[in-house]
Write an enzyme that holds these catalytic residues in place. Structure first.
Site, PDB file in Angstrom:
ATOM      1  N   ARG A  62     -26.859   5.113  54.157  1.00 53.65           N
ATOM      2  CA  ARG A  62     -26.263   3.910  53.574  1.00 53.65           C
ATOM      3  C   ARG A  62     -27.066   3.426  52.356  1.00 53.65           C
ATOM      4  O   ARG A  62     -26.497   2.949  51.376  1.00 53.65           O
ATOM      5  CB  ARG A  62     -26.207   2.793  54.626  1.00 53.65           C
ATOM      6  N   ASN A  94     -26.820  -6.641  51.638  1.00 56.80           N
ATOM      7  CA  ASN A  94     -27.828  -5.661  52.050  1.00 56.80           C
ATOM      8  C   ASN A  94     -28.138  -5.755  53.533  1.00 56.80           C
ATOM      9  O   ASN A  94     -28.922  -4.971  54.020  1.00 56.80           O
ATOM     10  CB  ASN A  94     -29.126  -5.909  51.281  1.00 56.80           C
TER      11      ASN A  94
HETATM   12  C1  HEM Z   1     -15.531   2.703  51.894  1.00 56.81           C
HETATM   13  C2  HEM Z   1     -16.033   1.494  51.911  1.00 56.81           C
HETATM   14  C3  HEM Z   1     -17.192   1.060  52.743  1.00 56.81           C
HETATM   15  C4  HEM Z   1     -17.320  -0.150  53.325  1.00 56.81           C
HETATM   16  C5  HEM Z   1     -16.324  -1.291  53.229  1.00 56.81           C
HETATM   17  C6  HEM Z   1     -18.559  -0.156  54.046  1.00 56.81           C
HETATM   18  C7  HEM Z   1     -19.053  -1.239  54.743  1.00 56.81           C
HETATM   19  C8  HEM Z   1     -20.071  -1.160  55.647  1.00 56.81           C
HETATM   20  C9  HEM Z   1     -20.494  -2.244  56.476  1.00 56.81           C
HETATM   21  C10 HEM Z   1     -19.916  -3.651  56.428  1.00 56.81           C
HETATM   22  C11 HEM Z   1     -21.451  -1.773  57.310  1.00 56.81           C
HETATM   23  C12 HEM Z   1     -22.153  -2.520  58.424  1.00 56.81           C
HETATM   24  C13 HEM Z   1     -23.108  -3.493  57.910  1.00 56.81           C
HETATM   25  C14 HEM Z   1     -23.578  -4.382  59.003  1.00 56.81           C
HETATM   26  O1  HEM Z   1     -22.783  -4.890  59.784  1.00 56.81           O
HETATM   27  O2  HEM Z   1     -24.787  -4.585  59.099  1.00 56.81           O
HETATM   28  C15 HEM Z   1     -21.654  -0.392  56.989  1.00 56.81           C
HETATM   29  C16 HEM Z   1     -22.561   0.436  57.609  1.00 56.81           C
HETATM   30  C17 HEM Z   1     -22.812   1.715  57.208  1.00 56.81           C
HETATM   31  N1  HEM Z   1     -22.276   2.334  56.112  1.00 56.81           N
HETATM   32 FE1  HEM Z   1     -20.705   1.715  55.033  1.00 56.81          FE
HETATM   33  N2  HEM Z   1     -19.167   1.050  53.906  1.00 56.81           N
HETATM   34  C18 HEM Z   1     -18.384   1.823  53.104  1.00 56.81           C
HETATM   35  C19 HEM Z   1     -18.673   3.095  52.678  1.00 56.81           C
HETATM   36  C20 HEM Z   1     -19.810   3.777  53.010  1.00 56.81           C
HETATM   37  C21 HEM Z   1     -20.273   4.982  52.377  1.00 56.81           C
HETATM   38  C22 HEM Z   1     -19.581   5.652  51.195  1.00 56.81           C
HETATM   39  C23 HEM Z   1     -21.413   5.360  53.009  1.00 56.81           C
HETATM   40  C24 HEM Z   1     -22.303   6.509  52.749  1.00 56.81           C
HETATM   41  C25 HEM Z   1     -21.939   7.607  52.111  1.00 56.81           C
HETATM   42  C26 HEM Z   1     -21.627   4.396  54.071  1.00 56.81           C
HETATM   43  C27 HEM Z   1     -22.627   4.470  55.005  1.00 56.81           C
HETATM   44  C28 HEM Z   1     -22.824   3.571  56.012  1.00 56.81           C
HETATM   45  C29 HEM Z   1     -23.722   3.800  57.139  1.00 56.81           C
HETATM   46  C30 HEM Z   1     -24.462   5.079  57.442  1.00 56.81           C
HETATM   47  C31 HEM Z   1     -23.723   2.619  57.877  1.00 56.81           C
HETATM   48  C32 HEM Z   1     -24.573   2.332  59.118  1.00 56.81           C
HETATM   49  C33 HEM Z   1     -25.859   1.719  58.655  1.00 56.81           C
HETATM   50  C34 HEM Z   1     -26.935   1.614  59.724  1.00 56.81           C
HETATM   51  O3  HEM Z   1     -26.733   1.960  60.878  1.00 56.81           O
HETATM   52  O4  HEM Z   1     -28.047   1.174  59.372  1.00 56.81           O
HETATM   53  N3  HEM Z   1     -20.672   3.435  54.021  1.00 56.81           N
HETATM   54  N4  HEM Z   1     -20.815  -0.049  55.966  1.00 56.81           N
HETATM   55  C1  NAG Z   2     -33.683  -5.943  54.411  1.00 58.54           C
HETATM   56  C2  NAG Z   2     -33.532  -7.043  53.404  1.00 58.54           C
HETATM   57  O1  NAG Z   2     -34.029  -6.922  52.311  1.00 58.54           O
HETATM   58  N1  NAG Z   2     -32.837  -8.107  53.784  1.00 58.54           N
HETATM   59  C3  NAG Z   2     -32.558  -9.247  52.920  1.00 58.54           C
HETATM   60  C4  NAG Z   2     -31.095  -9.252  52.519  1.00 58.54           C
HETATM   61  O2  NAG Z   2     -30.674 -10.423  51.858  1.00 58.54           O
HETATM   62  C5  NAG Z   2     -30.876 -11.589  52.602  1.00 58.54           C
HETATM   63  C6  NAG Z   2     -30.212 -12.753  51.899  1.00 58.54           C
HETATM   64  O3  NAG Z   2     -30.484 -12.793  50.513  1.00 58.54           O
HETATM   65  C7  NAG Z   2     -32.388 -11.769  52.833  1.00 58.54           C
HETATM   66  O4  NAG Z   2     -32.644 -12.960  53.559  1.00 58.54           O
HETATM   67  C8  NAG Z   2     -32.909 -10.555  53.625  1.00 58.54           C
HETATM   68  O5  NAG Z   2     -34.284 -10.621  53.805  1.00 58.54           O
END
Ligand code: HEM
Ligand code: NAG
Ligand code: NAG
Length: 328
Positions: A62, A94
């Site tokens: 991500r 982020n």
């Molecule tokens: C297509 C549109 C996309 C949207 C709207 C989107 C949105 C998101 C959101 C909202 C999360 C969860 C964040 C959270 O709740 O903390 C997430 C997680 C993630 N996204 Fe996406 N994403 C997109 C595309 C992608 C792409 C292109 C990649 C990588 C090539 C990607 C890789 C990931 C991964 C691996 C996670 C899990 C992160 C973790 O476990 O730390 N995403 N994404």
């Molecule tokens: C991991 C990280 O950098 N988190 C930051 C993302 O943005 C929020 C809001 O600006 C910060 O409070 C977090 O520390």
């Protein structure tokens, strides 16, 4: 005449080297002279980190996406904020850029710097690109050759994140528009979305789909009924919105095409996932890749390679950072 041709050729070469085209500046053997073992050193560091915590796998994947979509693949996402500059990583989008993704790059950089010939020779942007390929492979995804030669960016601002990253409620039009801006097609967008075969999301991101979808119904009708119940159990109404969920409820730690099979069953976690199946324009691709994992793997490799070319910096507008988290 031949003389004139020669002069022309020399002039052309000069022009090309003076104004390097950022899309052709990348090459697979960029470090073959300066740091021939770069791939092995990075891979070892990544494997070591993932052994400590699997979270590093989705976190790195991500991180790469967010880096490339905001100001290009230039490690600008790695920069720490200072009192004078609120950097990209401190934009609210982020929130799940887990620290372990940053640490993968920091550890790999440390390993490279321990090698005298590689010390401060490899860009943080290239380290992140290599590490991303390596985590995909560790999770069972396809391997591929990584193009190298990105320089590290000289700018990172939280403001630049605004409007450049997709949101979980986006529809196909919005997703296509954002990806097109980065020279990626709808197919690339669908292939890259399958990164959600790994990792976690927070309850806060899906409350709208399971409690108050709109004025007349509470649950998004495109959600599988049983899956909606499971999500409500995992994310009760007043739960801490920071509680995390698997993005792929079936094989959360495996990079595979189950993501597409889930979509066919209404088990896409976000609206932005599920619309790839409900929208008739993207559904044929989802169905094809649910059936054929090799075709999906090929499309993913193509799309990742194109993603890695977005906004690449050269030695004219970038440098090699000594510390990935701070400008030189
Ligand atoms: C297509 C549109 C996309 C949207 C709207 C989107 C949105 C998101 C959101 C909202 C999360 C969860 C964040 C959270 O709740 O903390 C997430 C997680 C993630 N996204 Fe996406 N994403 C997109 C595309 C992608 C792409 C292109 C990649 C990588 C090539 C990607 C890789 C990931 C991964 C691996 C996670 C899990 C992160 C973790 O476990 O730390 N995403 N994404
Ligand atoms: C991991 C990280 O950098 N988190 C930051 C993302 O943005 C929020 C809001 O600006 C910060 O409070 C977090 O520390
Ligand atoms: C709520 O969503 C359903 C299903 O998408 C739709 O049929 C209905 O028109 C929507 N109602 C309102 C008030 O937006």
């Amino acid at each position: 005449m031949a003389r004139f041709g020669m002069v022309l050729a020399v002039a052309l070469c000069l022009t090309i080297s003076l104004f390097p085209d950022t899309t052709t500046a990348l090459s697979r053997n960029f470090y073959s002279k300066s740091c021939p073992n770069v791939e092995k050193i990075v891979r070892n560091a990544v494997q070591k980190k993932v052994k400590q915590t699997f979270v590093a796998v989705p976190a790195t994947l991500r991180l790469f996406f967010h880096d490339c979509f905001v100001n290009g693949c230039d490690a600008s996402v790695m920069i720490q904020s200072t009192p004078n500059n609120k950097a990209e990583k401190d934009h609210p989008d982020n929130i799940s850029l887990a620290g372990d993704g940053f640490d993968v790059v920091i550890q790999a950089k440390k390993a490279l710097d321990a090698n005298p010939s590689c010390r401060n020779k490899v860009s943080c942007a290239d380290i992140l690109t290599l590490a991303t390929r390596d985590v995909v492979v560790i999770a069972g995804g396809p391997t591929y050759e990584v193009e190298l030669g990105r320089f590290d960016g000289l700018v990172s601002t939280a403001a630049s994140v605004q409007g450049n990253l997709p949101g979980p409620s986006d529809n196909v039009d919005k997703l296509n528009a954002l990806f097109r801006k980065n020279k990626l097609t709808q197919e690339d967008m669908i292939a890259l979305s399958a990164a959600h075969t790994l990792g976690f999301a927070h309850c806060g991101k899906i409350f709208n789909r399971i409690y108050n979808f709109n004025r007349t119904i509470s649950v998004d009708p495109t959600l599988n009924k049983l899956y909606a119940k499971e999500l409500q159990l995992a994310c009760p109404k007043n739960v801490d919105p920071r509680i995390a969920l698997n993005m792929d409820p079936v094989t959360p730690k495996k990079f595979d095409n189950v993501y597409f099979k889930n979509l066919q069953q209404g088990k896409g976690l976000f609206t932005s996932d599920q619309v790839l199946f409900t929208d008739g324009r993207s559904r044929p691709t989802v169905n094809a890749w649910a059936r054929d994992s090799l075709a999906f793997n090929r499309a993913f490799v193509t799309a990742m390679t194109k993603l890695g070319r977005v906004g690449v910096k050269t030695n004219l507008n970038g440098n090699i950072r000594r510390d990935c988290g701070a400008f030189n």
